[in-house]
Design a protein around this motif. Structure first.
Motif, PDB file in Angstrom:
ATOM      1  N   VAL A 208      -5.474 -17.450  17.939  1.00 46.47           N
ATOM      2  CA  VAL A 208      -5.276 -16.244  17.155  1.00 46.47           C
ATOM      3  C   VAL A 208      -4.812 -15.082  18.024  1.00 46.47           C
ATOM      4  CG1 VAL A 208      -6.414 -14.572  15.637  1.00 46.47           C
ATOM      5  CG2 VAL A 208      -6.996 -16.999  15.498  1.00 46.47           C
ATOM      6  N   ILE A 209      -5.234 -15.070  19.313  1.00 49.38           N
ATOM      7  CA  ILE A 209      -4.890 -13.965  20.197  1.00 49.38           C
ATOM      8  C   ILE A 209      -3.381 -13.829  20.345  1.00 49.38           C
ATOM      9  CG2 ILE A 209      -5.091 -13.045  22.531  1.00 49.38           C
ATOM     10  CD1 ILE A 209      -7.625 -12.846  20.927  1.00 49.38           C
ATOM     11  N   THR A 210      -2.681 -14.958  20.480  1.00 46.70           N
ATOM     12  CA  THR A 210      -1.229 -14.909  20.633  1.00 46.70           C
ATOM     13  C   THR A 210      -0.574 -14.316  19.393  1.00 46.70           C
ATOM     14  OG1 THR A 210      -1.193 -16.787  22.149  1.00 46.70           O
ATOM     15  CG2 THR A 210       0.845 -16.284  21.001  1.00 46.70           C
ATOM     16  N   VAL A 211      -0.993 -14.772  18.211  1.00 51.67           N
ATOM     17  CA  VAL A 211      -0.424 -14.256  16.972  1.00 51.67           C
ATOM     18  C   VAL A 211      -0.769 -12.775  16.806  1.00 51.67           C
ATOM     19  CG1 VAL A 211      -0.407 -14.458  14.458  1.00 51.67           C
ATOM     20  CG2 VAL A 211      -0.475 -16.509  15.883  1.00 51.67           C
ATOM     21  N   LEU A 212      -2.021 -12.417  17.124  1.00 51.98           N
ATOM     22  CA  LEU A 212      -2.441 -11.029  17.016  1.00 51.98           C
ATOM     23  C   LEU A 212      -1.608 -10.130  17.920  1.00 51.98           C
ATOM     24  CD1 LEU A 212      -4.555  -9.010  15.892  1.00 51.98           C
ATOM     25  CD2 LEU A 212      -5.942  -9.535  17.889  1.00 51.98           C
ATOM     26  N   ALA A 213      -1.371 -10.587  19.147  1.00 49.73           N
ATOM     27  CA  ALA A 213      -0.571  -9.798  20.077  1.00 49.73           C
ATOM     28  C   ALA A 213       0.866  -9.661  19.599  1.00 49.73           C
ATOM     29  CB  ALA A 213      -0.605 -10.435  21.468  1.00 49.73           C
ATOM     30  N   SER A 413       7.139   1.715  -0.092  1.00 51.36           N
ATOM     31  CA  SER A 413       6.359   2.266   1.012  1.00 51.36           C
ATOM     32  C   SER A 413       4.879   2.002   0.810  1.00 51.36           C
ATOM     33  CB  SER A 413       6.605   3.771   1.136  1.00 51.36           C
ATOM     34  OG  SER A 413       7.936   4.050   1.498  1.00 51.36           O
ATOM     35  N   ASN A 414       4.394   2.163  -0.411  1.00 51.07           N
ATOM     36  CA  ASN A 414       2.979   1.900  -0.683  1.00 51.07           C
ATOM     37  C   ASN A 414       2.628   0.430  -0.465  1.00 51.07           C
ATOM     38  OD1 ASN A 414       1.887   4.459  -1.321  1.00 51.07           O
ATOM     39  ND2 ASN A 414       2.800   4.382  -3.366  1.00 51.07           N
ATOM     40  N   VAL A 415       3.528  -0.459  -0.858  1.00 52.59           N
ATOM     41  CA  VAL A 415       3.282  -1.889  -0.654  1.00 52.59           C
ATOM     42  C   VAL A 415       3.208  -2.214   0.839  1.00 52.59           C
ATOM     43  CG1 VAL A 415       4.302  -4.191  -0.894  1.00 52.59           C
ATOM     44  CG2 VAL A 415       4.240  -2.647  -2.853  1.00 52.59           C
ATOM     45  N   LEU A 416       4.175  -1.692   1.609  1.00 52.71           N
ATOM     46  CA  LEU A 416       4.206  -2.004   3.037  1.00 52.71           C
ATOM     47  C   LEU A 416       3.039  -1.361   3.783  1.00 52.71           C
ATOM     48  CD1 LEU A 416       8.045  -1.693   3.770  1.00 52.71           C
ATOM     49  CD2 LEU A 416       6.681  -3.781   3.582  1.00 52.71           C
ATOM     50  N   LEU A 417       2.705  -0.129   3.440  1.00 52.67           N
ATOM     51  CA  LEU A 417       1.573   0.521   4.096  1.00 52.67           C
ATOM     52  C   LEU A 417       0.258  -0.146   3.699  1.00 52.67           C
ATOM     53  CD1 LEU A 417       2.560   4.298   3.886  1.00 52.67           C
ATOM     54  CD2 LEU A 417       2.548   2.841   5.913  1.00 52.67           C
ATOM     55  N   SER A 418       0.138  -0.568   2.451  1.00 54.93           N
ATOM     56  CA  SER A 418      -1.054  -1.302   2.027  1.00 54.93           C
ATOM     57  C   SER A 418      -1.133  -2.647   2.748  1.00 54.93           C
ATOM     58  CB  SER A 418      -1.034  -1.517   0.509  1.00 54.93           C
ATOM     59  OG  SER A 418      -1.049  -0.290  -0.190  1.00 54.93           O
ATOM     60  N   GLY A 419       0.021  -3.300   2.887  1.00 55.69           N
ATOM     61  CA  GLY A 419       0.039  -4.550   3.649  1.00 55.69           C
ATOM     62  C   GLY A 419      -0.348  -4.345   5.099  1.00 55.69           C
ATOM     63  N   SER A 420       0.120  -3.231   5.679  1.00 56.16           N
ATOM     64  CA  SER A 420      -0.262  -2.907   7.055  1.00 56.16           C
ATOM     65  C   SER A 420      -1.760  -2.694   7.165  1.00 56.16           C
ATOM     66  CB  SER A 420       0.470  -1.643   7.526  1.00 56.16           C
ATOM     67  OG  SER A 420       1.861  -1.835   7.545  1.00 56.16           O
ATOM     68  N   PHE A 421      -2.304  -1.935   6.230  1.00 61.79           N
ATOM     69  CA  PHE A 421      -3.741  -1.660   6.250  1.00 61.79           C
ATOM     70  C   PHE A 421      -4.540  -2.951   6.153  1.00 61.79           C
ATOM     71  CE2 PHE A 421      -7.694  -0.706   3.955  1.00 61.79           C
ATOM     72  CZ  PHE A 421      -8.268   0.207   4.833  1.00 61.79           C
ATOM     73  N   ALA A 422      -4.149  -3.834   5.230  1.00 58.42           N
ATOM     74  CA  ALA A 422      -4.898  -5.080   5.039  1.00 58.42           C
ATOM     75  C   ALA A 422      -4.721  -6.025   6.220  1.00 58.42           C
ATOM     76  CB  ALA A 422      -4.446  -5.756   3.741  1.00 58.42           C
ATOM     77  N   LEU A 423      -3.468  -6.236   6.639  1.00 59.97           N
ATOM     78  CA  LEU A 423      -3.202  -7.206   7.692  1.00 59.97           C
ATOM     79  C   LEU A 423      -3.782  -6.765   9.028  1.00 59.97           C
ATOM     80  CD1 LEU A 423      -1.852  -9.761   8.750  1.00 59.97           C
ATOM     81  CD2 LEU A 423       0.240  -8.438   9.085  1.00 59.97           C
ATOM     82  N   PHE A 424      -3.509  -5.535   9.424  1.00 63.41           N
ATOM     83  CA  PHE A 424      -4.016  -5.069  10.703  1.00 63.41           C
ATOM     84  C   PHE A 424      -5.539  -4.908  10.686  1.00 63.41           C
ATOM     85  CE2 PHE A 424       0.436  -3.340  11.147  1.00 63.41           C
ATOM     86  CZ  PHE A 424       0.815  -4.272  12.100  1.00 63.41           C
ATOM     87  N   GLY A 425      -6.086  -4.640   9.499  1.00 64.28           N
ATOM     88  CA  GLY A 425      -7.540  -4.609   9.399  1.00 64.28           C
ATOM     89  C   GLY A 425      -8.146  -5.979   9.630  1.00 64.28           C
ATOM     90  N   VAL A 426      -7.561  -7.003   8.996  1.00 64.05           N
ATOM     91  CA  VAL A 426      -8.048  -8.374   9.203  1.00 64.05           C
ATOM     92  C   VAL A 426      -7.882  -8.800  10.658  1.00 64.05           C
ATOM     93  CG1 VAL A 426      -7.616 -10.793   8.630  1.00 64.05           C
ATOM     94  CG2 VAL A 426      -7.704  -9.081   6.814  1.00 64.05           C
ATOM     95  N   LEU A 427      -6.720  -8.516  11.223  1.00 67.86           N
ATOM     96  CA  LEU A 427      -6.469  -8.889  12.612  1.00 67.86           C
ATOM     97  C   LEU A 427      -7.424  -8.178  13.569  1.00 67.86           C
ATOM     98  CD1 LEU A 427      -2.557  -8.914  12.666  1.00 67.86           C
ATOM     99  CD2 LEU A 427      -4.093 -10.870  12.613  1.00 67.86           C
ATOM    100  N   ALA A 428      -7.759  -6.934  13.255  1.00 69.99           N
ATOM    101  CA  ALA A 428      -8.709  -6.205  14.099  1.00 69.99           C
ATOM    102  C   ALA A 428     -10.084  -6.864  14.047  1.00 69.99           C
ATOM    103  CB  ALA A 428      -8.798  -4.751  13.650  1.00 69.99           C
ATOM    104  N   VAL A 429     -10.512  -7.279  12.846  1.00 70.23           N
ATOM    105  CA  VAL A 429     -11.811  -7.954  12.716  1.00 70.23           C
ATOM    106  C   VAL A 429     -11.809  -9.274  13.476  1.00 70.23           C
ATOM    107  CG1 VAL A 429     -13.378  -9.087  11.076  1.00 70.23           C
ATOM    108  CG2 VAL A 429     -12.377  -6.861  10.531  1.00 70.23           C
ATOM    109  N   VAL A 430     -10.711 -10.028  13.343  1.00 68.04           N
ATOM    110  CA  VAL A 430     -10.600 -11.300  14.071  1.00 68.04           C
ATOM    111  C   VAL A 430     -10.678 -11.084  15.571  1.00 68.04           C
ATOM    112  CG1 VAL A 430      -9.033 -13.211  14.603  1.00 68.04           C
ATOM    113  CG2 VAL A 430      -9.336 -12.465  12.233  1.00 68.04           C
ATOM    114  N   GLN A 431      -9.973 -10.048  16.052  1.00 71.62           N
ATOM    115  CA  GLN A 431      -9.976  -9.772  17.478  1.00 71.62           C
ATOM    116  C   GLN A 431     -11.363  -9.368  17.969  1.00 71.62           C
ATOM    117  OE1 GLN A 431      -8.181 -10.305  19.902  1.00 71.62           O
ATOM    118  NE2 GLN A 431      -9.236  -9.098  21.470  1.00 71.62           N
ATOM    119  N   LEU A 432     -12.073  -8.579  17.179  1.00 71.97           N
ATOM    120  CA  LEU A 432     -13.430  -8.192  17.557  1.00 71.97           C
ATOM    121  C   LEU A 432     -14.338  -9.417  17.650  1.00 71.97           C
ATOM    122  CD1 LEU A 432     -14.001  -4.922  15.499  1.00 71.97           C
ATOM    123  CD2 LEU A 432     -13.824  -5.130  17.987  1.00 71.97           C
TER     124      LEU A 432
END
Length: 439
Positions: A208-213, A413-432
């Motif tokens: 997951v680290i490689t994909v996250l990076a 813009s709302n779709v992409l920003l919402s996708g950013s919020f969801a995806l990067f939030g999940v990736l942050a939890v995975v990384q933690l």
């Protein structure tokens, strides 16, 4: 306007900056004033792109291009929103974030302090490794120290106009170098069909680290948040500059994507299926030596020179971005009015220069930790933690009813920003979880 009790704080009205002017009316005139996008590309390509794309190509060929493409699209949406927010309000990104939630500037200040701790050491170590691989007589750690201090010196003394020219030159040189290497790799591959067959998208298990990076690092993190400072330096304001800003941002991420595709081609051609890796201190030599064997010493020199320029430009641009964010966070926390911003956060202000010294000092302190590529991968992963905060705040700020229609978020813009919020939030939890599990 007076806020009602319990209502969220509203951003103060900001007067247009001195000497603001209307955007050029012709396409040629608009192209002539582009610049912050190239600064962003030069600052971002390198920190989370080149090493991570080479590492991904070593294990999976071209199969992780989907992660790179997702990262580019989401980072474009984030950067365009940052620029649009500044054009709408005249406020810097940190000052605007305070109007979304009072704790956000504190969070960003702490987060950027941590990034500043790792960023300079990671990139200066990798840059010195590239030079020492090319010139073995040069010692890695002392050279990293010199590179970090020299990069901090450029940021300390430079004005924006010179900074933009230097960063644009860096971007042109390293882009041309990587394109030449990609073309040479394709021309010398025994079986080019292997590269095509590796294009099938994959989600690697246990890595997951490689994909996250790749997703979180492509296009940078501090650069996205700092884009409004470079737009501010260009004195772009009001709706007439929206097409220019969007073209500037699109150019930045087009160049970034093409660069990473070329890097992935080189990594796939030389590393995929070979068992070699770039995750250790000998990683650069492991790639430079096959390049020299397959394409001659000129290709080896070109690769190492390009890699050095990539890391050097990311180091210089990153220092500039981090110091803007730190100085502006401090200004916002001290409630300094926006009309006094230049004196408290400009490139020649005392806080900005003190934070340059902070980045230089922490680079020196951490440089001797070793494992520079691992440091860079760690930085890219940790850097993804800021993106959920930024995308969530932009969703709030750019959907307010008081914002004029040209600046408000549209559906895409709302779709992409919402996708950013969801995806990067999940990736942050995975990384933690990955980080805590490794302790």
């Amino acid at each position: 306007m007076t806020a009602t009790p319990g209502s969220p704080p509203q951003p103060p009205a900001a007067a247009p900056p001195a000497e603001s002017f209307p955007a050029p009316a012709t396409r040629r005139g608009r192209l002539a004033v582009l610049g912050p996008g190239l600064v962003l590309a030069a600052a971002s390509v390198g920190a989370g792109d080149m090493v991570t794309s080479l590492a991904g190509a070593a294990g999976y060929g071209m199969a992780l291009l989907w992660a790179i493409l997702i990262g580019v699209v989401l980072k474009y949406a984030l950067t365009e929103a940052v620029g649009r927010l500044y054009l709408a309000t005249g406020l810097t990104v940190i000052a605007s974030l305070r109007s979304a939630a009072r704790w956000l500037p504190y969070a960003f200040f702490a987060f950027v302090l941590v990034i500043g701790l790792l960023y300079g050491a990671a990139l200066s170590s990798v840059a010195s490794l590239a030079l020492s691989t090319l010139f073995p007589a040069l010692p890695v750690r002392p050279l990293a120290l010199v590179i970090a201090l020299a990069s901090a010196g450029i940021v300390y003394v430079g004005r924006y106009a010179l900074f933009e020219r230097v960063m644009s030159g860096f971007m042109l040189a390293k882009f041309v170098g990587m394109v030449v290497l990609a073309v040479a790799t394709l021309a010398t591959m025994d079986d080019p069909s292997a590269l095509v067959s590796s294009l099938r998208p994959r989600l690697p298990e246990g890595d997951v680290i490689t994909v996250l990076a790749l997703v979180g690092g492509v296009g940078g993190t501090a650069g996205v948040a700092s884009y409004s400072y470079w737009v501010r330096e260009k004195r772009w304001r009001h709706a007439s500059w929206l097409p220019v800003m969007r073209a500037d941002t699109a150019m930045s991420y087009t160049v970034t994507f093409l660069f990473v595709v070329c890097t992935s081609i080189v990594g796939t051609g030389l590393l995929y299926g070979s068992g070699r890796t770039i995750t250790g201190n000998e990683g650069l030599a492991a790639l430079a030596e096959p390049l020299g064997a397959d394409m001659g010493s000129a290709a080896r020199v070109l690769f190492l020179g390009t890699f050095f320029l990539v890391t050097l430009s990311a180091l210089v641009g990153g220092f500039n971005a981090l110091c803007y964010l730190l100085a502006d966070s401090l200004r916002t926390l001290r409630a300094v009015p926006d009309d006094e911003a230049e004196r408290h956060m400009g490139q020649r202000s005392l806080p900005f220069r003190l934070f340059v010294l902070y980045c230089a000092a922490t680079s020196v302190a951490v440089t001797f930790a070793g494992k520079p590529v691992r440091l860079l991968l760690t930085y890219a992963a940790v850097g993804s933690l800021v993106l959920p905060l930024l995308s969530g705040a932009l969703l709030v700020l750019l959907n307010r009813r008081g914002l004029q229609p040209p600046y408000r978020n549209k559906s895409l813009s709302n779709v992409l920003l919402s996708g950013s919020f969801a995806l990067f939030g999940v990736l942050a939890v995975v990384q933690l979880k990955e980080t805590l599990g490794g302790l």
